[in-house]
Design an enzyme around this catalytic site. Structure first.
Site, PDB file in Angstrom:
ATOM      1  N   ASP A 126       0.831  -1.211   0.000  1.00 16.50           N
ATOM      2  CA  ASP A 126       0.000   0.000   0.000  1.00 16.50           C
ATOM      3  C   ASP A 126       0.863   1.257   0.000  1.00 16.50           C
ATOM      4  OD1 ASP A 126      -2.413  -1.402  -0.028  1.00 16.50           O
ATOM      5  OD2 ASP A 126      -2.398  -1.647   2.143  1.00 16.50           O
TER       6      ASP A 126
ATOM      7  N   ASP B 226      -5.631  -6.405  -6.534  1.00 13.87           N
ATOM      8  CA  ASP B 226      -6.809  -6.088  -5.713  1.00 13.87           C
ATOM      9  C   ASP B 226      -7.455  -4.797  -6.222  1.00 13.87           C
ATOM     10  OD1 ASP B 226      -8.640  -5.851  -3.629  1.00 13.87           O
ATOM     11  OD2 ASP B 226      -7.164  -5.092  -2.190  1.00 13.87           O
TER      12      ASP B 226
ATOM     13  N   PRO C  71     -21.209  -6.418 -16.989  1.00 15.44           N
ATOM     14  CA  PRO C  71     -20.513  -7.698 -17.126  1.00 15.44           C
ATOM     15  C   PRO C  71     -19.375  -7.701 -18.160  1.00 15.44           C
ATOM     16  CG  PRO C  71     -22.850  -8.083 -16.853  1.00 15.44           C
ATOM     17  CD  PRO C  71     -22.685  -6.595 -16.944  1.00 15.44           C
TER      18      PRO C  71
ATOM     19  N   THR D 264     -17.494  -5.310 -19.366  1.00 20.21           N
ATOM     20  CA  THR D 264     -16.336  -4.499 -18.959  1.00 20.21           C
ATOM     21  C   THR D 264     -15.507  -5.228 -17.900  1.00 20.21           C
ATOM     22  OG1 THR D 264     -17.610  -2.529 -19.420  1.00 20.21           O
ATOM     23  CG2 THR D 264     -15.692  -2.235 -18.024  1.00 20.21           C
TER      24      THR D 264
ATOM     25  N   ARG E 142      -3.798  -9.888  13.062  1.00 28.25           N
ATOM     26  CA  ARG E 142      -2.725  -9.314  13.873  1.00 28.25           C
ATOM     27  C   ARG E 142      -2.058 -10.399  14.704  1.00 28.25           C
ATOM     28  NH1 ARG E 142      -2.915  -5.992  10.855  1.00 28.25           N
ATOM     29  NH2 ARG E 142      -3.203  -3.759  11.045  1.00 28.25           N
TER      30      ARG E 142
ATOM     31  N   GLY F  56      -0.714  -6.602   6.699  1.00 33.45           N
ATOM     32  CA  GLY F  56       0.026  -5.434   6.236  1.00 33.45           C
ATOM     33  C   GLY F  56       1.006  -4.899   7.249  1.00 33.45           C
ATOM     34  N   ARG F  57       0.550  -3.911   8.011  1.00 36.15           N
ATOM     35  CA  ARG F  57       1.463  -3.134   8.849  1.00 36.15           C
ATOM     36  C   ARG F  57       2.350  -3.920   9.819  1.00 36.15           C
ATOM     37  NH1 ARG F  57      -3.306   1.045   9.525  1.00 36.15           N
ATOM     38  NH2 ARG F  57      -4.351  -0.932   9.077  1.00 36.15           N
TER      39      ARG F  57
HETATM   40  O1  C5P Z   1      -2.813  -5.527   8.078  1.00 35.35           O
HETATM   41  P1  C5P Z   1      -3.221  -4.150   7.660  1.00 35.35           P
HETATM   42  O2  C5P Z   1      -4.364  -3.601   8.464  1.00 35.35           O
HETATM   43  O3  C5P Z   1      -2.090  -3.177   7.570  1.00 35.35           O
HETATM   44  O4  C5P Z   1      -3.748  -4.393   6.164  1.00 35.35           O
HETATM   45  C1  C5P Z   1      -4.319  -3.403   5.447  1.00 35.35           C
HETATM   46  C2  C5P Z   1      -4.616  -3.979   4.078  1.00 35.35           C
HETATM   47  O5  C5P Z   1      -5.726  -4.862   4.111  1.00 35.35           O
HETATM   48  C3  C5P Z   1      -4.955  -2.899   3.074  1.00 35.35           C
HETATM   49  O6  C5P Z   1      -4.397  -3.284   1.824  1.00 35.35           O
HETATM   50  C4  C5P Z   1      -6.441  -2.927   3.020  1.00 35.35           C
HETATM   51  O7  C5P Z   1      -6.915  -2.524   1.760  1.00 35.35           O
HETATM   52  C5  C5P Z   1      -6.723  -4.388   3.243  1.00 35.35           C
HETATM   53  N1  C5P Z   1      -8.068  -4.609   3.746  1.00 35.35           N
HETATM   54  C6  C5P Z   1      -8.461  -4.289   5.028  1.00 35.35           C
HETATM   55  N2  C5P Z   1      -9.724  -4.542   5.459  1.00 35.35           N
HETATM   56  C7  C5P Z   1     -10.584  -5.064   4.638  1.00 35.35           C
HETATM   57  C8  C5P Z   1     -10.234  -5.390   3.350  1.00 35.35           C
HETATM   58  C9  C5P Z   1      -8.944  -5.151   2.932  1.00 35.35           C
HETATM   59  O8  C5P Z   1      -7.682  -3.780   5.799  1.00 35.35           O
HETATM   60  N3  C5P Z   1     -11.772  -5.333   5.097  1.00 35.35           N
END
Ligand code: C5P
Length: 236
Positions: A11, A60, A67, A69, A180, A209-210
């Site tokens: 991201d 993503d 449909p 497109t 997490r 992610g983070r």
């Molecule tokens: O683990 P973290 O919270 O950092 O992850 C964030 C990622 O997960 C982002 O790419 C976000 O778009 C995706 N995401 C989310 N919650 C959702 C769907 C996707 O956090 N319900």
């Protein structure tokens, strides 16, 4: 499962930052997700670069349109060589079936995944759109529609995994964000599960992610999560 179940979202609006992170990661330890921010900035060239480095790429972009497109966009994503691509299940069964058909015509078949209800939406938001059911009921309805249209799975919250797994069988892929590892910061995620809990509930792929992207040593964090996943998989 052939590869890691961990998907790391890239991201970033700066391609340089995404590539700096990717240099620290390894394709054997994770897959990567390219969303609207990075794709709008860096486009298919970035996706190709990641694939050439050996990464499986989840594109993503959550397509939602008429449909034809959507199906044509999915076909282009297949040509690009992505591992997974997604569409909004609320685009309807005709849209999803046509996307499936177009992908099947290609030599490379990415996993085609539906987005049910975004976890940023609550019951009040559904009411605003005219839906009278609960979030869970609507998630179940859309996931069933996705399954009937031949999609490979859905993105859902870890809280919904058990319900979907019980109803849609073990082949249907469940992709869950909001994960997490124990002891890490929840950031802005409200309802979180640990990697082990999500795997125990029946999740196939975890978007994390983070906790990884902001770690001093992302590879060590990945390895720790992988160990937790392995232990949980053996217990399932
Ligand atoms: O683990 P973290 O919270 O950092 O992850 C964030 C990622 O997960 C982002 O790419 C976000 O778009 C995706 N995401 C989310 N919650 C959702 C769907 C996707 O956090 N319900």
């Amino acid at each position: 499962m052939d590869h890691s179940r961990i998907i790391v979202p890239l991201d970033y609006s700066e391609p340089k930052l995404a590539l700096e992170l990717v240099e620290k990661l390894q394709p054997a330890l994770c897959r990567v997700k390219v969303g609207k921010e990075l794709f709008t900035k860096a486009g298919p060239v970035m996706v190709e670069k990641l694939i050439s480095k050996g990464f499986d790429v989840f594109l993503d972009l959550k397509y939602h349109d008429i449909p034809t497109t959507v199906a044509k966009a999915c076909a282009v994503a297949a040509d690009l060589g992505v591992w997974m691509v997604n569409v909004h299940a609320s685009g309807g069964s005709e849209m999803m079936s046509l996307a499936r058909e177009e992908i099947e015509k290609k030599s490379h078949h990415p996993l085609l995944i539906g987005v049910t209800i975004l976890t940023s939406m609550n019951e009040e938001a559904l009411r605003e759109l005219g839906y009278q059911c609960s979030v869970e009921e609507q998630v179940m309805r859309l996931a069933q529609l996705a399954s009937d249209a031949g999609l490979d799975g859905v993105v859902c919250s870890a809280q919904e995994v058990k319900m979907l797994r019980d109803n849609l069988g073990k082949e249907f892929k469940l992709v869950t964000p909001g994960i997490r590892p124990a002891g890490s910061d929840n950031n802005d995620q409200e309802r979180v599960m640990t990697p082990g809990q999500a795997i125990n509930a029946g999740s196939d792929y975890l978007v994390i992610g983070r906790p990884i992207t902001q770690a001093v040593d992302p590879v060590q964090v990945l390895k720790n999560i992988e160990e937790e996943i392995c232990a949980a998989s053996m217990a399932v």
